[in-house]
Design a protein around this motif. Structure first.
Motif, PDB file in Angstrom:
ATOM      1  N   GLN A 217       0.732  -1.076   0.047  1.00  0.00           N
ATOM      2  CA  GLN A 217      -0.158   0.222  -0.059  1.00  0.00           C
ATOM      3  C   GLN A 217       0.849   1.299   0.049  1.00  0.00           C
ATOM      4  OE1 GLN A 217      -2.475  -0.556   3.441  1.00  0.00           O
ATOM      5  NE2 GLN A 217      -4.246  -1.096   2.188  1.00  0.00           N
TER       6      GLN A 217
ATOM      7  N   ALA B 184       0.707   5.547   0.798  1.00  0.00           N
ATOM      8  CA  ALA B 184       0.177   6.536   1.538  1.00  0.00           C
ATOM      9  C   ALA B 184       0.761   7.692   1.036  1.00  0.00           C
ATOM     10  CB  ALA B 184      -0.025   6.414   3.072  1.00  0.00           C
TER      11      ALA B 184
ATOM     12  N   VAL C  20      -4.587   6.989   0.337  1.00  0.00           N
ATOM     13  CA  VAL C  20      -4.135   5.515   0.590  1.00  0.00           C
ATOM     14  C   VAL C  20      -4.422   4.605  -0.753  1.00  0.00           C
ATOM     15  CG1 VAL C  20      -4.125   3.481   1.925  1.00  0.00           C
ATOM     16  CG2 VAL C  20      -4.480   5.659   3.158  1.00  0.00           C
TER      17      VAL C  20
ATOM     18  N   SER D 149      -4.258   1.021  -2.629  1.00  0.00           N
ATOM     19  CA  SER D 149      -3.915  -0.188  -2.446  1.00  0.00           C
ATOM     20  C   SER D 149      -3.892  -1.085  -3.870  1.00  0.00           C
ATOM     21  CB  SER D 149      -4.600  -0.954  -1.364  1.00  0.00           C
ATOM     22  OG  SER D 149      -4.345  -2.046  -1.279  1.00  0.00           O
ATOM     23  N   GLN D 150      -3.201  -1.820  -4.329  1.00  0.00           N
ATOM     24  CA  GLN D 150      -3.325  -2.802  -5.635  1.00  0.00           C
ATOM     25  C   GLN D 150      -3.714  -1.614  -6.744  1.00  0.00           C
ATOM     26  OE1 GLN D 150      -5.878  -5.868  -4.654  1.00  0.00           O
ATOM     27  NE2 GLN D 150      -4.345  -6.859  -3.491  1.00  0.00           N
TER      28      GLN D 150
ATOM     29  N   VAL E  78      -8.221   3.850  -2.112  1.00  0.00           N
ATOM     30  CA  VAL E  78      -8.907   2.928  -1.104  1.00  0.00           C
ATOM     31  C   VAL E  78      -9.519   3.933  -0.065  1.00  0.00           C
ATOM     32  CG1 VAL E  78      -8.233   0.610  -1.486  1.00  0.00           C
ATOM     33  CG2 VAL E  78      -7.237   2.028   0.395  1.00  0.00           C
TER      34      VAL E  78
ATOM     35  N   ARG F 280      -4.011   5.643   8.064  1.00  0.00           N
ATOM     36  CA  ARG F 280      -2.731   5.225   7.383  1.00  0.00           C
ATOM     37  C   ARG F 280      -2.262   3.845   7.692  1.00  0.00           C
ATOM     38  NH1 ARG F 280       0.753  10.145   8.974  1.00  0.00           N
ATOM     39  NH2 ARG F 280      -0.237  10.015  10.916  1.00  0.00           N
ATOM     40  N   PRO F 281      -2.069   3.015   6.959  1.00  0.00           N
ATOM     41  CA  PRO F 281      -1.708   1.735   7.045  1.00  0.00           C
ATOM     42  C   PRO F 281      -0.458   1.645   7.687  1.00  0.00           C
ATOM     43  CG  PRO F 281      -2.614   1.906   4.963  1.00  0.00           C
ATOM     44  CD  PRO F 281      -2.478   3.236   5.652  1.00  0.00           C
TER      45      PRO F 281
ATOM     46  N   ALA G 281       2.572   0.483   5.031  1.00  0.00           N
ATOM     47  CA  ALA G 281       2.517   1.332   3.813  1.00  0.00           C
ATOM     48  C   ALA G 281       3.777   2.128   3.545  1.00  0.00           C
ATOM     49  CB  ALA G 281       1.378   2.416   3.698  1.00  0.00           C
TER      50      ALA G 281
END
Length: 92
Positions: free
Chosen positions: A22, A24, A49, A51-52, A56, A66-67, A70
């Motif tokens: 991921q 950010a 963010v 993702s893939q 997202v 926030r992951p 990431a």
């Protein structure tokens, strides 16, 4: 036949790769294109963010989680605008 062998080898290598991490993007001004040119709906200190390859989550820093794992891109002083944006074609 050699071309097919090379293609299959590349396909196997792609399947063995771990999923894309991921990302950010933090600190940029997120431009709201639905109010283009007015600015009142823009978000000054945003987090986006990805993702893939897809967005997202997007919003202000206080409301977007926030992951932890990431890859962070610091974008303070920059602007983000979603795309592709068809309606900008008239501004040429």
């Amino acid at each position: 036949m050699l071309g097919l062998t090379a293609y299959l080898a590349m396909a196997d290598a792609a399947a063995a790769r771990p999923p894309a991490p991921q990302v950010a993007i933090v600190g940029a001004t997120l431009i709201d294109v639905s109010h283009a040119g007015h600015g009142e709906a823009d978000i000054a200190d945003s987090v986006v963010v990805i993702s893939q390859g897809r967005i997202v989550a997007a919003g202000d820093r206080a409301h977007v989680r926030r992951p932890a794992h990431a890859r962070f891109i610091q974008a303070k002083g920059r602007c983000l605008i979603r795309g592709p944006v068809d309606r900008w074609g008239r501004m040429r």
